[in-house]
Write a protein that holds these residues in place. Structure first.
Motif, PDB file in Angstrom:
ATOM      1  N   LEU A  61       0.804  -1.219   0.000  1.00 39.25           N
ATOM      2  CA  LEU A  61       0.000   0.000   0.000  1.00 39.25           C
ATOM      3  C   LEU A  61       0.844   1.279   0.000  1.00 39.25           C
ATOM      4  N   PHE A  62       1.706   1.477   0.991  1.00 40.56           N
ATOM      5  CA  PHE A  62       2.507   2.705   1.025  1.00 40.56           C
ATOM      6  C   PHE A  62       3.639   2.598   2.045  1.00 40.56           C
ATOM      7  N   PHE A  63       4.633   3.476   1.855  1.00 41.30           N
ATOM      8  CA  PHE A  63       5.635   3.733   2.873  1.00 41.30           C
ATOM      9  C   PHE A  63       5.127   4.879   3.746  1.00 41.30           C
ATOM     10  N   GLY A  64       5.349   4.789   5.051  1.00 36.35           N
ATOM     11  CA  GLY A  64       5.030   5.889   5.953  1.00 36.35           C
ATOM     12  C   GLY A  64       6.289   6.367   6.647  1.00 36.35           C
ATOM     13  N   ILE A  65       6.398   7.671   6.852  1.00 41.42           N
ATOM     14  CA  ILE A  65       7.589   8.227   7.488  1.00 41.42           C
ATOM     15  C   ILE A  65       7.200   9.044   8.708  1.00 41.42           C
ATOM     16  N   GLU A 104      -9.152  -1.179   0.298  1.00 42.50           N
ATOM     17  CA  GLU A 104     -10.371  -1.517  -0.442  1.00 42.50           C
ATOM     18  C   GLU A 104     -10.107  -1.749  -1.929  1.00 42.50           C
ATOM     19  N   GLN A 105      -8.982  -1.284  -2.430  1.00 37.71           N
ATOM     20  CA  GLN A 105      -8.687  -1.442  -3.858  1.00 37.71           C
ATOM     21  C   GLN A 105      -8.381  -2.898  -4.201  1.00 37.71           C
ATOM     22  N   GLY A 106      -7.981  -3.672  -3.196  1.00 39.33           N
ATOM     23  CA  GLY A 106      -7.757  -5.104  -3.402  1.00 39.33           C
ATOM     24  C   GLY A 106      -6.558  -5.431  -4.262  1.00 39.33           C
ATOM     25  N   ARG A 107      -5.664  -4.478  -4.409  1.00 41.94           N
ATOM     26  CA  ARG A 107      -4.476  -4.741  -5.224  1.00 41.94           C
ATOM     27  C   ARG A 107      -3.341  -3.823  -4.797  1.00 41.94           C
ATOM     28  N   GLU A 108      -2.184  -4.065  -5.369  1.00 43.79           N
ATOM     29  CA  GLU A 108      -1.020  -3.242  -5.058  1.00 43.79           C
ATOM     30  C   GLU A 108      -1.273  -1.806  -5.509  1.00 43.79           C
ATOM     31  N   VAL A 109      -0.940  -0.856  -4.646  1.00 42.15           N
ATOM     32  CA  VAL A 109      -1.172   0.559  -4.953  1.00 42.15           C
ATOM     33  C   VAL A 109       0.118   1.195  -5.432  1.00 42.15           C
ATOM     34  N   ASP A 110       0.077   1.792  -6.614  1.00 36.87           N
ATOM     35  CA  ASP A 110       1.232   2.544  -7.093  1.00 36.87           C
ATOM     36  C   ASP A 110       0.919   4.039  -7.023  1.00 36.87           C
TER      37      ASP A 110
END
Length: 637
Positions: A96-100, A207-213
């Motif tokens: 999903l994402f990197f968080g900092i 909810e997108q059910g897939r890898e998020v770019d």
């Protein structure tokens, strides 16, 4: 820590004996991910602090919240930003994402003093080491991740991002900087306390059910704008366009050209940060717009309890075996009772990050945490703090909340205490009594700063006044660890007005009561006042008079600091621009090292090595009369 550790077979890691398994912490390495049986991660969090699994450490809170959402979360604490960047590569890309999260403190305040000298230690690093994080980790970490994984969304948050959400003055570079979203190249900025915005974002992405770019992420942010976030958009991309009720600030380039523009901007930013229902804010930056969506309304008590009641181990990760983390040592036997501060002090960033509305934890949640603390192997029966941003604001809010929901005052107690504010300390006393009734508790101390103006306020209600007097006595008699911290900050009413602090006359009143109760109870306790030099509006003569007044009160000051300009405060904008953001009237500030030291020296009038310099400064300013008052008539040379 006096916790017995054992080695985990097949690894170089250790874990506490008879208490926790390694998998009780969120994973920090590939091996720990595998121990959980995971073959991929949904979110990877990078932190500028050591990983302490405790509700006082922001990255632990966000990690636990995401875990509670059913996501697979890992934390990479204090990655090495040099060389081959292996710490940024070892867990691969998240789904999903990197968080900092740069850390619990602003990285530059954490690293440097007001005189730009290196601090003695980094309180959030093992053994206080200085080399465990870069300056501005939000920018450094984001740029590295964007270099390695350009298609993965990066979400920044925490105090460093929150205070730099728009054009801001950077004291260490002595210049205006644009939104840190622009400087870092991140995809989204979360400001304020992150529970609601991060949870909402994670649900939307999952909810997108897939890898998020990054392309999908951007499209989702345009279709579903997220409250309490900042995005950088082309003008044509701004959802619904620029609306009549949007607040459009002076652009970054206008602020660079004219300090007055920066001062004018800040008033809008602060007022919207402290409104119950805020407007959207826009600022043009290099042809794009930083769009600041309004914050969420404050958490409910149930929501705050939920955040504190997550399954924290309350311990540093086992990788820090035999290492001291100073900040953890300070808070491991403390309990935070509430969130938010309505003081609105001009130099403070708490309300800019936490907001002015107080959110209380329930008595049940507080007692649950205390009961967890008393089971810790090195607990000796003493709680170091039952506090919060301000120790005695627990449960305080407006009597008529409809009035509060329409108010945009940054402070509920400046320039005077609002008539709508309920200053009743009853519920806070009830918390103290409930905690102290636990058999394992020998004593609970109040280590957070106390607002004595709330204690001394005449509410117009005899019952409340009696309760507050009772609170003051119980505080002094039962909850002081020999020294009670309070923060008058200055003695000059003119400077205090600029600080948004009450008159020093109130400190005299409080000290008189403090001394009286100590005499009556045969106690020998100290009152420890905090003071600031070189605040905007403060002159060397103001500091000389401060020295005389505090000497007359028999203080030799210890808790003092030189004003440090930090982003998102009234004081910083006045210091930088020379104008007060609300009145746009000129304000003097001591800026050179010489002028700042000329003010600071008055704190230490009692030190022999400072005497000659102080007397020379007093003669220079034409205040030889103060030499006699500080040193006596027989010590003029």
């Amino acid at each position: 820590m006096s916790i017995r550790m054992k080695r985990i077979p097949g690894t170089k890691l250790y874990q506490p004996m008879n208490e926790h398994r390694l998998t009780d912490w969120l994973p920090t390495t590939k091996k720990e991910v595998e121990l959980r049986g995971w073959d991929e991660l949904d979110v990877i969090l990078f932190s500028g602090d050591a990983y302490v699994d405790h509700p006082s450490f922001g990255v632990a809170v966000i990690g636990r919240l995401l875990e509670a959402e059913g996501l697979r979360v890992a934390i990479v604490p204090q990655p090495d930003w040099h060389g081959d960047l292996r710490d940024f590569k070892r867990l691969g890309r998240p789904r999903l994402f990197f968080g900092i999260s740069p850390g619990c403190m602003d990285s530059m305040v954490n690293k440097y003093t007001a005189n730009k000298r290196l601090r003695s230690e980094d309180a959030y690093s093992p053994d206080g080491r200085h080399d465990m994080r870069p300056e501005y980790p939000t920018i450094v970490y984001t740029r590295i991740l964007k270099q390695l994984y350009p298609d993965v969304p990066v979400v920044i948050g925490g105090i460093e991002a929150s205070l730099r959400r728009l054009t801001h003055y950077d004291y260490w570079h002595d210049r205006l900087e644009p939104t840190i979203l622009y400087s870092s190249g991140a995809d989204l900025l979360v400001y304020g306390m992150g529970e609601k915005p991060v949870t909402s974002l994670a649900r939307l992405l999952a909810e997108q059910g897939r890898e998020v770019d990054t392309k999908l992420f951007r499209n989702l942010m345009l279709r579903f704008p997220q409250r309490q976030t900042v995005v950088l958009l082309e003008k044509r991309e701004i959802p619904q366009g620029i609306k009549n009720d949007d607040i459009v600030l002076h652009s970054h380039s206008q602020c660079l050209a004219d300090k007055r523009c920066q001062a004018e901007n800040f008033r809008h930013i602060e007022e919207e940060s402290n409104k119950y229902e805020a407007q959207r804010i826009l600022q043009e930056v290099d042809g794009k717009y930083a769009v600041v969506y309004p914050p969420y309304q404050p958490l409910t008590q149930d929501e705050l309890d939920y955040s504190f009641d997550l399954p924290y181990t309350r311990l540093p990760h086992p990788k820090y075996k035999n290492k001291r983390i100073p900040a953890y040592d300070m808070i491991k036997f403390s309990v935070c009772l509430h969130r938010g501060c309505f003081g609105g002090c001009a130099f403070c960033t708490i309300s800019a990050h936490q907001g002015k509305f107080i959110v209380n934890r329930s008595k049940e949640s507080i007692l649950k945490e205390v009961k967890a603390i008393v089971k810790m192997p090195d607990f000796k029966g003493y709680l170091s703090d039952l506090g919060g941003p301000s120790a005695n604001m627990y449960s305080m809010q407006g009597k008529n909340l409809e009035i509060c929901h329409k108010c945009k005052r940054p402070s509920c107690i400046y320039p005077q205490i609002c008539k709508n504010l309920n200053t009743d300390h009853s519920r806070l006393l009830d918390i103290y009594h409930a905690v102290d009734a636990l058999p394992e508790i020998k004593k609970s101390f109040i280590g957070s700063g106390v607002r004595y103006d709330l204690l001394l306020h005449d509410s117009g209600d005899d019952r409340v006044n009696k309760v507050n007097a009772k609170y003051m006595r119980e505080l002094i008699v039962k909850h002081v660890s020999g020294r009670l911290k309070v923060a008058p900050e200055h003695t000059s009413d003119r400077v205090l007005y600029l600080m948004r602090k009450p008159s020093f006359k109130l400190f005299y009143d409080f000290k008189r009561i403090f001394d009286k109760i100590n005499r009556e109870e045969y106690l020998n306790q100290q009152l420890i006042p905090y003071f600031i030099s070189s605040h905007p509006g403060c002159t060397a003569e103001d500091m000389a008079e401060l020295a005389v007044l505090t000497k007359n009160l028999d203080f030799k000051l210890e808790q003092v600091q030189d004003f440090t300009p930090t982003p998102m405060t009234v004081s910083t904008e006045a210091w930088y621009s020379g104008l007060h953001p609300y009145t746009l009237e000129p304000v003097f500030s001591a800026k050179t090292s010489k002028d700042k030291l000329a003010q600071r020296q008055f704190f230490f009038w009692y030190k022999p090595e400072e005497r000659r310099k102080i007397m020379g400064e007093l003669r220079r300013m034409g205040r030889s009369d103060l030499i006699d008052r500080l040193f006596g008539r027989n010590n003029r040379n």
